[in-house]
Write a protein that holds these residues in place. Sequence first.
Motif, PDB file in Angstrom:
ATOM      1  N   UNK A 111       0.818  -1.211   0.000  1.00  0.00           N
ATOM      2  CA  UNK A 111       0.000   0.000   0.000  1.00  0.00           C
ATOM      3  C   UNK A 111       0.855   1.266   0.000  1.00  0.00           C
ATOM      4  N   UNK A 112       2.124   1.144   0.379  1.00  0.00           N
ATOM      5  CA  UNK A 112       3.001   2.318   0.439  1.00  0.00           C
ATOM      6  C   UNK A 112       3.919   2.442  -0.764  1.00  0.00           C
ATOM      7  N   UNK A 113       3.970   1.418  -1.585  1.00  0.00           N
ATOM      8  CA  UNK A 113       4.834   1.460  -2.774  1.00  0.00           C
ATOM      9  C   UNK A 113       4.151   2.307  -3.842  1.00  0.00           C
ATOM     10  N   UNK A 114       4.828   3.346  -4.278  1.00  0.00           N
ATOM     11  CA  UNK A 114       4.262   4.236  -5.285  1.00  0.00           C
ATOM     12  C   UNK A 114       5.408   4.910  -6.042  1.00  0.00           C
ATOM     13  N   UNK A 115       5.064   5.822  -6.905  1.00  0.00           N
ATOM     14  CA  UNK A 115       6.084   6.483  -7.716  1.00  0.00           C
ATOM     15  C   UNK A 115       7.092   7.236  -6.849  1.00  0.00           C
ATOM     16  N   UNK A 116       6.593   7.901  -5.812  1.00  0.00           N
ATOM     17  CA  UNK A 116       7.480   8.700  -4.958  1.00  0.00           C
ATOM     18  C   UNK A 116       8.469   7.831  -4.190  1.00  0.00           C
ATOM     19  N   UNK A 117       8.028   6.651  -3.761  1.00  0.00           N
ATOM     20  CA  UNK A 117       8.933   5.804  -2.981  1.00  0.00           C
ATOM     21  C   UNK A 117      10.062   5.248  -3.835  1.00  0.00           C
ATOM     22  N   UNK A 118       9.947   5.352  -5.162  1.00  0.00           N
ATOM     23  CA  UNK A 118      10.991   4.858  -6.053  1.00  0.00           C
ATOM     24  C   UNK A 118      12.034   5.914  -6.370  1.00  0.00           C
ATOM     25  N   UNK A 119      11.834   7.151  -5.924  1.00  0.00           N
ATOM     26  CA  UNK A 119      12.745   8.231  -6.283  1.00  0.00           C
ATOM     27  C   UNK A 119      14.164   7.987  -5.767  1.00  0.00           C
ATOM     28  N   UNK A 120      14.275   7.487  -4.533  1.00  0.00           N
ATOM     29  CA  UNK A 120      15.609   7.231  -3.981  1.00  0.00           C
ATOM     30  C   UNK A 120      16.349   6.179  -4.786  1.00  0.00           C
ATOM     31  N   UNK A 121      15.625   5.138  -5.189  1.00  0.00           N
ATOM     32  CA  UNK A 121      16.229   4.089  -6.014  1.00  0.00           C
ATOM     33  C   UNK A 121      16.704   4.664  -7.343  1.00  0.00           C
ATOM     34  N   UNK A 122      15.862   5.459  -7.991  1.00  0.00           N
ATOM     35  CA  UNK A 122      16.235   6.065  -9.275  1.00  0.00           C
ATOM     36  C   UNK A 122      17.475   6.931  -9.134  1.00  0.00           C
ATOM     37  N   UNK A 123      17.480   7.776  -8.093  1.00  0.00           N
ATOM     38  CA  UNK A 123      18.611   8.705  -7.906  1.00  0.00           C
ATOM     39  C   UNK A 123      19.913   7.965  -7.657  1.00  0.00           C
ATOM     40  N   UNK A 124      19.863   6.935  -6.798  1.00  0.00           N
ATOM     41  CA  UNK A 124      21.086   6.191  -6.477  1.00  0.00           C
ATOM     42  C   UNK A 124      21.622   5.457  -7.701  1.00  0.00           C
TER      43      UNK A 124
END
Length: 374
Positions: free
Chosen positions: A105-118
């Motif tokens: 329920x908490x996985x969304x586009x925003x939660x992936x930002x850290x992964x993308x940046x790293x």
Amino acid sequence: MRTRTKGIQLAGDGSRSIDKLYRGERIYERLGKVSQDEAEAWLRDRQAAIDAQRENDLRRGDQQLFAAAAQKYLIECQRRGVRSLETISYHVTILLPYIGTMPLSEVCNETMEGFKDDRADDGVKNSTINRSLEVVRTVMNRAARVWRSDGKPWLASSPLIEMLDEKEQRRQPYPINWQQQAVLMMLLPSHLREMFLFAVNTGARDDNICRLRWSWERRIPELKRSVFVIPAEEFKGKRPHVLILNDVAWKIVEACRGRHEEFVFVYRRERVKNFDQAPAMAYQPVATMNNTAFQLARKTASLERVRVHDLRHTFGQRLRDAGVSEEDRALLLGHAIEGMPQHYATATIERLVKMANRANTARDRTTVLRVVNG
């Protein structure tokens, strides 16, 4: 003999085993000659794993952890025999530190930002990052549309997972010319040289060449040669593809015949001394043409831009330059066109062989065959 911890047994030879009922589940393991502290640590870890599993089993659908959902997806892929299972597993592995312990329920586009940046900071290209994001999107889609708990979907709806822009970073095709081909060929080991030349004469993809099987061969007696029918599950377009062999490709196949019972293109480490003895290794398939030897060859030739897939582009470019029609090029390369047959009549194969032979001009063909013959 029982020890100070219930469930841990000590045998006469000093070895320890565990036989314990914990929360209705039997834990049994022979640990060998380990210390009591090591046995107790192993038992604590196993009990903790059971606790974690029970806790996860009691979660509602949308509270299931991403790690559990990803594991469920991998099991499904394994059961279906998905060819890219190893690649999917890799992407799951690098995703887990970021969202593995997160409820769906908490996985969304925003939660992936850290992964993308790293990943971007590590120099990873957007196309590769997107492959990981596609795994997340697939898991979330299945949680919303397929997986059920008490008849209800795990998720009411799947969140939008945005892909990164690949266009700016996409490398353009780089078909090679005849001089570049000759230079690369001289720098490659013999088994890669055969695969390289097969690629520029058939346009076959790397995985289809490396996994080309003798069982796919179909003899055409009237033409005194064969074709290979790549099955749908092995072809990118998810449909059977008839791989046409021109004169050069056919000569390579004949040279490979008898080396391996299953695969056409194989490799073995040859002896560098004691040549009268048997080879050091048996023949085995090549995992990919894009290996250390290929990368070293293109670096030595100052052709770092050349990828294995560019050999397919080279074949297509040469067919076009030779005046082969768009329809015949599509048939030879396996492009999807409306009404494309899955199997061809002998007359069609004969015509396509002639078209494939046009990829080699009269001026260059002598050089190509000389390389094949060593």
